[in-house]
Design a protein around this motif. Structure first.
Motif, PDB file in Angstrom:
ATOM      1  N   PHE A   1      73.529 -33.583 -20.988  1.00 46.60           N
ATOM      2  CA  PHE A   1      72.077 -33.631 -20.765  1.00 46.60           C
ATOM      3  C   PHE A   1      71.713 -33.871 -19.300  1.00 46.60           C
ATOM      4  O   PHE A   1      70.608 -33.566 -18.879  1.00 46.60           O
ATOM      5  CB  PHE A   1      71.431 -34.696 -21.645  1.00 46.60           C
ATOM      6  N   SER A   2      72.644 -34.398 -18.515  1.00 45.70           N
ATOM      7  CA  SER A   2      72.331 -34.664 -17.110  1.00 45.70           C
ATOM      8  C   SER A   2      72.390 -33.404 -16.252  1.00 45.70           C
ATOM      9  O   SER A   2      71.901 -33.400 -15.114  1.00 45.70           O
ATOM     10  CB  SER A   2      73.293 -35.713 -16.536  1.00 45.70           C
ATOM     11  N   THR A   3      72.984 -32.337 -16.779  1.00 44.46           N
ATOM     12  CA  THR A   3      73.151 -31.100 -16.011  1.00 44.46           C
ATOM     13  C   THR A   3      72.659 -29.931 -16.853  1.00 44.46           C
ATOM     14  O   THR A   3      73.438 -29.105 -17.322  1.00 44.46           O
ATOM     15  CB  THR A   3      74.640 -30.897 -15.644  1.00 44.46           C
ATOM     16  N   PRO A   4      71.347 -29.833 -17.067  1.00 40.89           N
ATOM     17  CA  PRO A   4      70.833 -28.817 -17.996  1.00 40.89           C
ATOM     18  C   PRO A   4      70.921 -27.403 -17.449  1.00 40.89           C
ATOM     19  O   PRO A   4      70.932 -27.172 -16.242  1.00 40.89           O
ATOM     20  CB  PRO A   4      69.374 -29.243 -18.191  1.00 40.89           C
ATOM     21  N   PHE A   5      70.984 -26.472 -18.383  1.00 41.08           N
ATOM     22  CA  PHE A   5      71.038 -25.031 -18.108  1.00 41.08           C
ATOM     23  C   PHE A   5      69.698 -24.457 -18.569  1.00 41.08           C
ATOM     24  O   PHE A   5      69.307 -24.643 -19.717  1.00 41.08           O
ATOM     25  CB  PHE A   5      72.204 -24.445 -18.899  1.00 41.08           C
ATOM     26  N   HIS A   6      68.980 -23.773 -17.703  1.00 43.84           N
ATOM     27  CA  HIS A   6      67.594 -23.418 -17.981  1.00 43.84           C
ATOM     28  C   HIS A   6      67.438 -22.058 -18.658  1.00 43.84           C
ATOM     29  O   HIS A   6      66.461 -21.355 -18.411  1.00 43.84           O
ATOM     30  CB  HIS A   6      66.781 -23.468 -16.683  1.00 43.84           C
TER      31      HIS A   6
ATOM     32  N   PHE B   1      74.957 -40.364 -25.279  1.00 41.26           N
ATOM     33  CA  PHE B   1      74.871 -39.430 -26.399  1.00 41.26           C
ATOM     34  C   PHE B   1      73.558 -38.674 -26.332  1.00 41.26           C
ATOM     35  O   PHE B   1      72.599 -39.082 -25.663  1.00 41.26           O
ATOM     36  CB  PHE B   1      75.035 -40.143 -27.753  1.00 41.26           C
ATOM     37  N   THR B   2      73.530 -37.544 -27.019  1.00 40.15           N
ATOM     38  CA  THR B   2      72.353 -36.695 -27.109  1.00 40.15           C
ATOM     39  C   THR B   2      71.866 -36.698 -28.547  1.00 40.15           C
ATOM     40  O   THR B   2      72.678 -36.670 -29.484  1.00 40.15           O
ATOM     41  CB  THR B   2      72.699 -35.248 -26.688  1.00 40.15           C
TER      42      THR B   2
END
Length: 447
Positions: free
Chosen positions: A389-394, A294-295
Motif C-alpha cells: 500500500f505504500s507504493t501504489p500503482f495507478h 496489513f491491508t
C-alpha cells in the motif's frame, strides 16, 4: 491488561477498531493500509540487538520499502538511518528529519544534479560504476568531499529463486563486477587514485536469495576491502556497507529468518566484519516493515464462473502489484472477515479473490480456500507493510488508499494516526497543478 501478542488476534483487534472508528466503511473508505508502530519498534530493537554493541553500525532503512514520510520519521526516532535510491527518496528522507550524515545514497543511475546535491549536503554515496566515479571527480574538482564515499562491488556469487531480486549474478546491472577480466585491478586503481574513497558496498539480493549466498557476498566485499588496504599499505577502506535483503516469511506469522540467524552466518563467512576494523552499514527494508503492516479491503460483489466463486474486492494490482503480476514469486496470505472486522468462520470454499482493475489478471489469489465471502465482508492481506500500500500503482486511475499508523496500549485501546490521506479519485488537476474541477457521482464541482 490485554494480551495481543498473537499476530492474528492483534490484526483482528485493530481491524475491528478501524471499522468502529469509521476508518473502514463500505460506502466511503473501501480500502486502507495499517502500519503497526509497536511492531516496528520491536523489530528495530531486534535488528539492533543482533549486532554486537562494540561495533560501529548504522542501520539505514531502505526507503524504497516504505517511503511514507511519517513512517520514515518513526524509524528515525528509533535511531535508524535511511538508504535512498533516487533524488525523490532523498527528499523524503530529509523531510523525515534524517541528518545527511545518516543517509546513504545508492542508485545505478544517479544524475549529476543528484550527486551535486548529495555531495553538498554530506550524504554518504555508494558509486555504482567507473563513469560515476569520474563524474564525482569532476564535481569535487580536487576538493575533499564532506560525504563518505564508497564503491558498490558485485561479488558475482550467484542468484536466488527470484531472478528479479538477485543482484549478485554474473551479469547483474548493479555495481562493479569483481571477477570480470581486469575489473578487480581497475577497482584497486580507483581506490589508489582517490584517497577519499573509503567504503566498500555490496548487496547480493533479497527475497528468494538464501542467507548463505548473501553472507558469501558480504565475505567477498570484506575480502576485497582487506585487499585494498594491503595493496595500498594503509587503512584506506574503513567501512563495509553490507546492504539488506533479509527475506521475509510470507507463509504464516512466524518471523523467520531472524536478524540473529543472518548475523551468525556473517560471523561464519566473514569473521573480519566483526573485527572492529570496519564500520558497518546495513540497508534492511522489507524485513523491518513487511510483517508490521496489513491491508484491508471490502468485498463489493461476488459471483460464480465455471463453477468457481469469485469475490470482487477493492484491493488489487494498485496495492499488490508484485503479487498480481508475479503470483508464484510473491504469494500473499488472505484472511476473511465479517463486516465488523471479526474473523469469518465456516467451511473453507475454494474461490478467487479479485481486485477492481479492468484486466483479467487482477487477482490476489486463485482457487484459495477461505470461508465463503459475501458482499460487505472484508479481506485482510497480512505482511504488506513494505512495498504494497505504500507504493501504489495507478492503473485505471485507482486512488491511493489511506494509511494509518497504529498503537495499542496495555488495556487494548487502539490509537490511529493518519500517515497518508486517501486520494480523492474525482479531483482533477490542471497542468500547473491547480485543482480545476472535480467530477463526482451526482454532479460536477468547479473550483
Amino acid at each position: 491488561m490485554t494480551d495481543l501478542t498473537d499476530a492474528t488476534e492483534r490484526r483482528e483487534h485493530i481491524l475491528r477498531a478501524a471499522v468502529r472508528q469509521g476508518l473502514l466503511d463500505p460506502e466511503r473508505s473501501l480500502l486502507a493500509g495499517f502500519v503497526d508502530l509497536d511492531g516496528v519498534a520491536r523489530t528495530v530493537g531486534a535488528l539492533r540487538a543482533a549486532f554486537p554493541g562494540s561495533l560501529s553500525v548504522l542501520h539505514a532503512f531502505a526507503a524504497k520499502a516504505n517511503s511514507l514520510v511519517p513512517v520514515l520519521a518513526e524509524l528515525r526516532e528509533h535511531g535508524m538511518g535511511c538508504e535512498v535510491a533516487t533524488g525523490g527518496e532523498l527528499a523524503r528522507a530529509l523531510a523525515a528529519g534524517f541528518p545527511p550524515e545518516r543517509i546513504v545514497f545508492d542508485s545505478p543511475a544517479k544524475t549529476r544534479a543528484e550527486l551535486e546535491w548529495a555531495l553538498e549536503l554530506g550524504v554518504a554515496i555508494n558509486a555504482d560504476n567507473f563513469q560515476e566515479l569520474d563524474r564525482i571527480d569532476s564535481i569535487l574538482a580536487g576538493r575533499d568531499p564532506a560525504s563518505r564515499i564508497g564503491v558498490r562491488v558485485n561479488p558475482q556469487v550467484g542468484g536466488g529463486t527470484i531472478a528479479a531480486m538477485s543482484t549478485a549474478t554474473r551479469t547483474s546491472k548493479f555495481g562493479i563486477p569483481l571477477s570480470d577480466p581486469d575489473s578487480r585491478r581497475e577497482v584497486l586503481r580507483a581506490f589508489r587514485d582517490r584517497p577519499w574513497l573509503t567504503w566498500v558496498h555490496t548487496h547480493a539480493g533479497s527475497q528468494g536469495c538464501p542467507l548463505d549466498l548473501m553472507a558469501r557476498g558480504v565475505a567477498e566485499a570484506v575480502s576485497f576491502a582487506d585487499e585494498v588496504n594491503r595493496a595500498l599499505g594503509r587503512r584506506q577502506v574503513t567501512g563495509i556497507d553490507i546492504g539488506g535483503g533479509l527475506p521475509v516469511n510470507f507463509a504464516d506469522d512466524e518471523v523467520t529468518p531472524g536478524f540473529g540467524t543472518y548475523v551468525d552466518l556473517l560471523r561464519e563467512h566473514a569473521p573480519d566484519l566483526f573485527s572492529g576494523r570496519y564500520g558497518i552499514v546495513t540497508e534492511f527494508g522489507r524485513a523491518v516493515l513487511a510483517k508490521n503492516g496489513f491491508t484491508a479491503a471490502y468485498v463489493e460483489y461476488t459471483k460464480t464462473a465455471g463453477g468457481r466463486p469469485i469475490a470482487l474486492t477493492h484491493a488489487g494490482v494498485q496495492v499488490a502489484t508484485r503479487t498480481v503480476f508475479a503470483p508464484e514469486a510473491w504469494p500473499l496470505r488472505i484472511t476473511a472477515h465479517a463486516p465488523d472486522g471479526g474473523a469469518k468462520h465456516g467451511s473453507p470454499v475454494r474461490q478467487d479473490i479479485a481486485g477492481p482493475a479492468c484486466f483479467a489478471g487482477d487477482l490476489l489469489a486463485r482457487d484459495r480456500a477461505l470461508p465463503l465471502l459475501e458482499p460487505g465482508d472484508l479481506v485482510v492481506l497480512p505482511d504488506t507493510g513494505a512495498y504494497y500500500f505504500s507504493t501504489p500503482f495507478h492503473y485505471n486511475s485507482l486512488p491511493e488508499p489511506a494509511v494509518y499508523g497504529v498503537r495499542v496500549d496495555g488495556d487494548g485501546r487502539v490509537a490511529f494516526t493518519l500517515v497518508r490521506p486517501a486520494q480523492d479519485p474525482y479531483e482533477l488537476t490542471a497542468p500547473d497543478g491547480r485543482t480545476v474541477l472535480a467530477h463526482r457521482p451526482g454532479g460536477l464541482v468547479r473550483h
